[in-house]
Motif scaffolding. Structure first.
Motif, PDB file in Angstrom:
ATOM      1  N   ALA A  89      13.986  19.790  49.702  1.00  0.00           N
ATOM      2  CA  ALA A  89      15.342  19.341  50.029  1.00  0.00           C
ATOM      3  C   ALA A  89      15.657  18.017  49.346  1.00  0.00           C
ATOM      4  O   ALA A  89      16.779  17.802  48.861  1.00  0.00           O
ATOM      5  N   ALA A  90      14.692  17.101  49.295  1.00  0.00           N
ATOM      6  CA  ALA A  90      14.931  15.802  48.666  1.00  0.00           C
ATOM      7  C   ALA A  90      15.175  15.952  47.170  1.00  0.00           C
ATOM      8  O   ALA A  90      16.041  15.282  46.586  1.00  0.00           O
ATOM      9  N   ARG A  91      14.416  16.819  46.526  1.00  0.00           N
ATOM     10  CA  ARG A  91      14.630  17.038  45.091  1.00  0.00           C
ATOM     11  C   ARG A  91      15.981  17.704  44.831  1.00  0.00           C
ATOM     12  O   ARG A  91      16.649  17.403  43.833  1.00  0.00           O
ATOM     13  N   ALA A  92      16.390  18.596  45.737  1.00  0.00           N
ATOM     14  CA  ALA A  92      17.694  19.249  45.568  1.00  0.00           C
ATOM     15  C   ALA A  92      18.829  18.242  45.694  1.00  0.00           C
ATOM     16  O   ALA A  92      19.865  18.382  45.042  1.00  0.00           O
ATOM     17  N   SER A  93      18.634  17.227  46.525  1.00  0.00           N
ATOM     18  CA  SER A  93      19.682  16.223  46.703  1.00  0.00           C
ATOM     19  C   SER A  93      19.637  15.139  45.642  1.00  0.00           C
ATOM     20  O   SER A  93      20.606  14.388  45.485  1.00  0.00           O
ATOM     21  N   GLY A  94      18.508  15.023  44.927  1.00  0.00           N
ATOM     22  CA  GLY A  94      18.377  13.980  43.925  1.00  0.00           C
ATOM     23  C   GLY A  94      18.185  12.597  44.504  1.00  0.00           C
ATOM     24  O   GLY A  94      18.471  11.603  43.831  1.00  0.00           O
ATOM     25  N   ASP A  95      17.690  12.516  45.756  1.00  0.00           N
ATOM     26  CA  ASP A  95      17.492  11.219  46.396  1.00  0.00           C
ATOM     27  C   ASP A  95      16.075  10.728  46.112  1.00  0.00           C
ATOM     28  O   ASP A  95      15.104  11.309  46.612  1.00  0.00           O
ATOM     29  N   PRO A  96      15.894   9.653  45.334  1.00  0.00           N
ATOM     30  CA  PRO A  96      14.537   9.220  44.967  1.00  0.00           C
ATOM     31  C   PRO A  96      13.755   8.657  46.137  1.00  0.00           C
ATOM     32  O   PRO A  96      12.531   8.830  46.202  1.00  0.00           O
ATOM     33  N   TYR A  97      14.435   7.970  47.053  1.00  0.00           N
ATOM     34  CA  TYR A  97      13.701   7.377  48.175  1.00  0.00           C
ATOM     35  C   TYR A  97      13.065   8.466  49.031  1.00  0.00           C
ATOM     36  O   TYR A  97      11.878   8.406  49.359  1.00  0.00           O
ATOM     37  N   THR A  98      13.855   9.475  49.416  1.00  0.00           N
ATOM     38  CA  THR A  98      13.328  10.547  50.257  1.00  0.00           C
ATOM     39  C   THR A  98      12.271  11.344  49.514  1.00  0.00           C
ATOM     40  O   THR A  98      11.269  11.770  50.107  1.00  0.00           O
ATOM     41  N   THR A  99      12.472  11.545  48.204  1.00  0.00           N
ATOM     42  CA  THR A  99      11.472  12.259  47.414  1.00  0.00           C
ATOM     43  C   THR A  99      10.149  11.504  47.408  1.00  0.00           C
ATOM     44  O   THR A  99       9.073  12.091  47.594  1.00  0.00           O
ATOM     45  N   GLY A 100      10.220  10.192  47.200  1.00  0.00           N
ATOM     46  CA  GLY A 100       8.999   9.402  47.203  1.00  0.00           C
ATOM     47  C   GLY A 100       8.301   9.412  48.543  1.00  0.00           C
ATOM     48  O   GLY A 100       7.062   9.492  48.618  1.00  0.00           O
ATOM     49  N   ARG A 101       9.072   9.346  49.603  1.00  0.00           N
ATOM     50  CA  ARG A 101       8.466   9.374  50.928  1.00  0.00           C
ATOM     51  C   ARG A 101       7.788  10.713  51.189  1.00  0.00           C
ATOM     52  O   ARG A 101       6.712  10.777  51.790  1.00  0.00           O
ATOM     53  N   ALA A 102       8.417  11.812  50.730  1.00  0.00           N
ATOM     54  CA  ALA A 102       7.813  13.133  50.918  1.00  0.00           C
ATOM     55  C   ALA A 102       6.512  13.252  50.131  1.00  0.00           C
ATOM     56  O   ALA A 102       5.504  13.765  50.641  1.00  0.00           O
ATOM     57  N   LEU A 103       6.500  12.777  48.882  1.00  0.00           N
ATOM     58  CA  LEU A 103       5.276  12.823  48.077  1.00  0.00           C
ATOM     59  C   LEU A 103       4.159  12.026  48.742  1.00  0.00           C
ATOM     60  O   LEU A 103       3.006  12.480  48.813  1.00  0.00           O
ATOM     61  N   GLU A 104       4.498  10.856  49.222  1.00  0.00           N
ATOM     62  CA  GLU A 104       3.500  10.009  49.867  1.00  0.00           C
ATOM     63  C   GLU A 104       2.988  10.641  51.156  1.00  0.00           C
ATOM     64  O   GLU A 104       1.793  10.572  51.467  1.00  0.00           O
ATOM     65  N   SER A 105       3.878  11.278  51.914  1.00  0.00           N
ATOM     66  CA  SER A 105       3.465  11.907  53.173  1.00  0.00           C
ATOM     67  C   SER A 105       2.552  13.095  52.918  1.00  0.00           C
ATOM     68  O   SER A 105       1.579  13.318  53.660  1.00  0.00           O
ATOM     69  N   ILE A 106       2.835  13.868  51.868  1.00  0.00           N
ATOM     70  CA  ILE A 106       1.956  14.993  51.541  1.00  0.00           C
ATOM     71  C   ILE A 106       0.567  14.479  51.177  1.00  0.00           C
ATOM     72  O   ILE A 106      -0.462  15.024  51.607  1.00  0.00           O
ATOM     73  N   GLY A 107       0.519  13.408  50.378  1.00  0.00           N
ATOM     74  CA  GLY A 107      -0.772  12.818  50.061  1.00  0.00           C
ATOM     75  C   GLY A 107      -1.500  12.338  51.302  1.00  0.00           C
ATOM     76  O   GLY A 107      -2.727  12.489  51.421  1.00  0.00           O
ATOM     77  N   GLY A 108      -0.762  11.758  52.249  1.00  0.00           N
ATOM     78  CA  GLY A 108      -1.388  11.301  53.480  1.00  0.00           C
ATOM     79  C   GLY A 108      -1.977  12.438  54.293  1.00  0.00           C
ATOM     80  O   GLY A 108      -3.048  12.298  54.903  1.00  0.00           O
ATOM     81  N   MET A 109      -1.306  13.606  54.307  1.00  0.00           N
ATOM     82  CA  MET A 109      -1.849  14.741  55.044  1.00  0.00           C
ATOM     83  C   MET A 109      -3.113  15.279  54.393  1.00  0.00           C
ATOM     84  O   MET A 109      -4.081  15.635  55.079  1.00  0.00           O
TER      85      MET A 109
END
Length: 762
Positions: A576-596
């Protein structure tokens, strides 16, 4: 358009105080200023005579308008001496329980009677279930509550009650009921737990306890079965319209009309004994006309309480004179419908409109703020109207200033609402109610801020009815109104007509809960609120908000140990973040996946996702976020045994923190680099870097961090053959820093108890 409506706080012109029954009240539901009526005699301010009833909704519009002006002239039903009488009648509402002696004896006997397991020679596997069956309005809930009151001493662990049907007639989800009951038992279930887990947790919490569980408005046997305790010493009292087929060994008790003496006694609670004594034959005939139905008798009693000059025979004549209606065909509902028509027709137009609109209140629960917002009147007038409705028998008092629309009247009022209000007016009233809730929650959040802060100053400038005098008062209000506020948000989202206000309400409720409880304490409620935001975002196709909701839900799932579910949510959030083009949300999602993946100890995948997040942060030139990513990479590379890469990452993290001016982060990064140097066989470099880390921590202003790093540096000195005097000095410094910061940071971890370079939770 209704979402743009301006909320009316309805602040009264002067402070309103509750007057004694003999005094004339300061305001009425008609909203006419008290000074306009102050020179009138009590006789002029009295109610209409029984021969001159107030206009009903069936009156033609022109006549109804004229009647409304007449109501404004004399102040309506709740003015003058009549309102004083109503206040006196309201004081007795709900205090007396009439009749049902036979039913109570039968229910108590069923508790002691042997069950099927006992007859078969087995120990009872589950608690005993008593069923009170009957149609709404026949006193089934009152009977259950009276039984629970009389049995309370036999169940020392308490009486728990829950309503299993909403005011709109929909079954309440079992997980919601189970979580509510667990909360009353002091048990906190993890956020997002499903129905089976919550039901099992409830049974576990009830093991070894003697609890009476009162389940009102049961829609089906499956609801009772999911909540039925396995503890034989518990008792379940269920209230339902019909039998509970499927629940083993249930003991039913069907309620009907009251006997004549009990019905007359219930009527006398509203009319007083004098009118009953003057015409006992008419009182008995009135009971027969109402078929002994408690709800119908209460409505007729309220009608008589508002008319001290009317006799019981007058009420009987009015009931019999009502024209036939389609509801008369249902003999079970006929007494209540006709009594409701009599009482409703006597209401002033403004009061009748407010009563209709009260069914829009979530769960049928209302207070003065909600009533004034729905009707668009002042808070004082809303409070006066609610008191009048309670005295009239149309609302059930639940606590100070809190009222409930009876379940038997809810469908009748909804029918009136649909027939007499335009859809646009209904939507506007609902919008006003939601807007008022948003403003109350905003004031509640501001009250949690320290005294003298900008938030408190802003709170002081809000209208008086919305203000809170202290943080404790705001927190108490939030806890008391929380179920209603959550239900309001849920209904607003399900309706789908006021999504903008629904999103604002959810956001305001989230902020207020976090301010008073903290993120961890509010996790259970926040999970449901984030799910509501997700529903709106999907319906409205809002990818940024969908991604944010998924990320928040993923955080809560991860905190509850549901790592796989959290990982799925994070990946959906990334799409969803990539579809919206929002870099902040995209970065947070990438970081959260790494954390999991880090939680799963899949170090290589964690490093891969952290690396993707780092590239995005560097492209945005976000030094603080880049430093955090370097530190996370250093952590996972260290866990994977790749100490050379870990050292490079920690050095990069230190450089980024230094450029960003993050002194605590710089000290932590140096400690990570020192640990990596030690593992790569470079003890001298490690000792020097540990000393730099301790020196950096000393200047960052964080005494807890300084003490922690000083301890680790001292241990490294002993381990790597450094100067013992330096190690002793570092330990003295650490003890001093720990003592200075004990009041703010709590106990400082000793060496071996924590790794300051592990930034998974930072």
């Amino acid at each position: 358009m209704a979402e743009q409506a301006v909320d009316t706080e309805g602040e009264p012109a002067a402070p309103r105080k509750r007057q004694p029954p003999s005094a004339t009240p300061a305001s009425s539901v008609s909203g006419r200023p008290p000074e306009a009526r102050s020179d009138r005699s009590p006789e002029d301010r009295s109610h209409r005579s029984p021969e001159d009833p107030a206009p009903s909704s069936d009156t033609p519009p022109r006549q109804r308008s004229a009647a409304g002006r007449a109501d404004a002239q004399d102040g309506g039903v709740w003015s003058g001496a009549t309102r004083a009488v109503l206040f006196a009648a309201a004081a007795t509402v709900g205090r007396g329980f009439a009749g049902r002696r036979r039913e109570l004896l039968s229910l108590r006997a069923d508790i002691e009677r042997a069950g099927l397991d006992t007859l078969a020679g087995r120990k009872a596997a589950r608690s005993r279930v008593l069923l009170i069956a009957g149609r709404p309005g026949w006193g089934r809930t009152a009977l259950a509550e009276e039984l629970a009151r009389r049995l309370a001493d036999d169940y020392p662990d308490g009486v728990l009650s829950a309503r299993l049907t909403t005011s709109a007639g929909d079954p309440v989800p079992t997980e919601r009921t189970a979580r509510e009951l667990l909360g009353r038992l002091g048990v906190t279930a993890p956020p997002g737990a499903d129905e089976d887990d919550l039901s099992e947790a409830l049974r576990t919490a009830l093991d070894g306890r003697r609890v009476l569980l009162l389940l009102d408005d049961v829609a089906g046997a499956e609801q009772v079965d999911a909540l039925l305790p396995d503890e034989p010493d518990c008792l379940v009292v269920a209230v339902s319209r019909g039998p509970l087929t499927g629940v083993p060994d249930v003991r039913p008790c069907t309620v009907g009309g009251l006997d004549v003496s009990a019905a007359v006694g219930l009527l006398a609670q509203y009319t007083g004994p004098t009118r009953i004594t003057c015409d006992p034959v008419a009182a008995q005939s009135l009971v027969e006309e109402c078929a002994g139905q408690p709800a119908a008798l209460v409505l007729v009693g309220g009608w008589l309480a508002a008319r001290p000059q009317a006799s019981v025979a007058d009420a009987l004549a009015r009931l019999r004179e009502l024209p036939p209606d389609d509801g008369d065909l249902d003999h079970g509902a006929r007494p209540l419908i006709r009594a409701f028509r009599l009482a409703y027709a006597a209401l002033p137009s403004a009061a009748a409109r407010m009563l209709r609109l009260l069914v829009l209140a979530p769960g049928g629960s209302t207070d003065a703020q909600t009533a004034s917002a729905l009707a668009g009147c002042s808070v004082a007038d809303g409070e006066a109207a609610l008191e009048g409705f309670a005295a009239y028998g149309m609302l059930r008092p639940r606590g100070p200033g809190d009222y409930q629309v009876p379940g038997c009247l809810d469908p009748l009022l909804r029918e009136r609402l649909a027939g007499e209000e335009r859809p646009a007016e209904v939507e506007l009233a609902r919008a006003r109610m939601l807007e008022r809730a948003v403003r109350q929650l905003h004031a509640c959040r501001l009250a949690a801020e320290p005294a003298g802060s900008p938030g408190r100053k802003k709170l002081a400038g809000m209208p008086k009815p919305l203000r809170f005098s202290s943080s404790a008062q705001a927190a108490e209000w939030l806890e008391a109104r929380l179920p209603t506020l959550v239900e309001a948000a849920r209904l607003a989202v399900e309706t789908g007509e006021l999504d903008t206000l629904a999103r604002r309400l959810v956001a305001a409720l989230t902020h207020a809960l976090t301010a008073h409880r903290g993120a961890e304490g509010a996790a259970v409620e926040l999970y449901g609120l984030h799910e509501l935001v997700l529903d709106v975002a999907r319906r409205r196709d809002l990818p940024v908000e969908r991604a944010a909701a998924l990320l928040n839900l993923g955080d809560l799932d991860g905190g509850a140990g549901r790592v796989d579910q959290a990982l799925a949510r994070y990946k959906s959030a990334l799409e969803a973040a990539r579809a919206s083009g929002d870099p902040y949300t995209t970065g947070r999602a990438l970081e959260s996946i790494g954390g999991m993946y880090q939680e799963l100890e899949d170090w290589h995948r964690a490093a891969d996702w952290y690396g993707r997040a780092l590239e995005l942060r560097l492209s945005r030139r976000d030094l603080s976020a880049a430093a955090r990513m370097y530190a996370r990479l250093g952590t996972v590379h260290g866990y994977a045994g790749q100490w050379g890469e870990a050292l490079r990452d920690w050095r990069a993290a230190a450089a980024a923190c230094r450029r960003a001016g993050d002194r605590p982060g710089y000290a932590r990064a140096l400690s990570g680099a020192a640990g990596a140097q030690e593992r790569t066989g470079r003890p001298r470099d490690a000792l020097r870097t540990w000393a730099e880390a301790a020196a950096a921590a000393r200047t960052c202003g964080d005494t807890g961090l300084h003490a922690d790093l000083a301890h680790h540096a001292a241990d490294a000195m002993d381990r790597l053959g450094g100067d013992p005097a330096v190690a002793r000095s570092l330990r003295r410094t650490a003890r001093k820093s720990a003592t200075e910061g004990a009041g703010d940071t709590g106990p400082t971890p000793r060496s071996g108890e924590g790794d300051p370079a592990d930034l998974r939770n930072q």
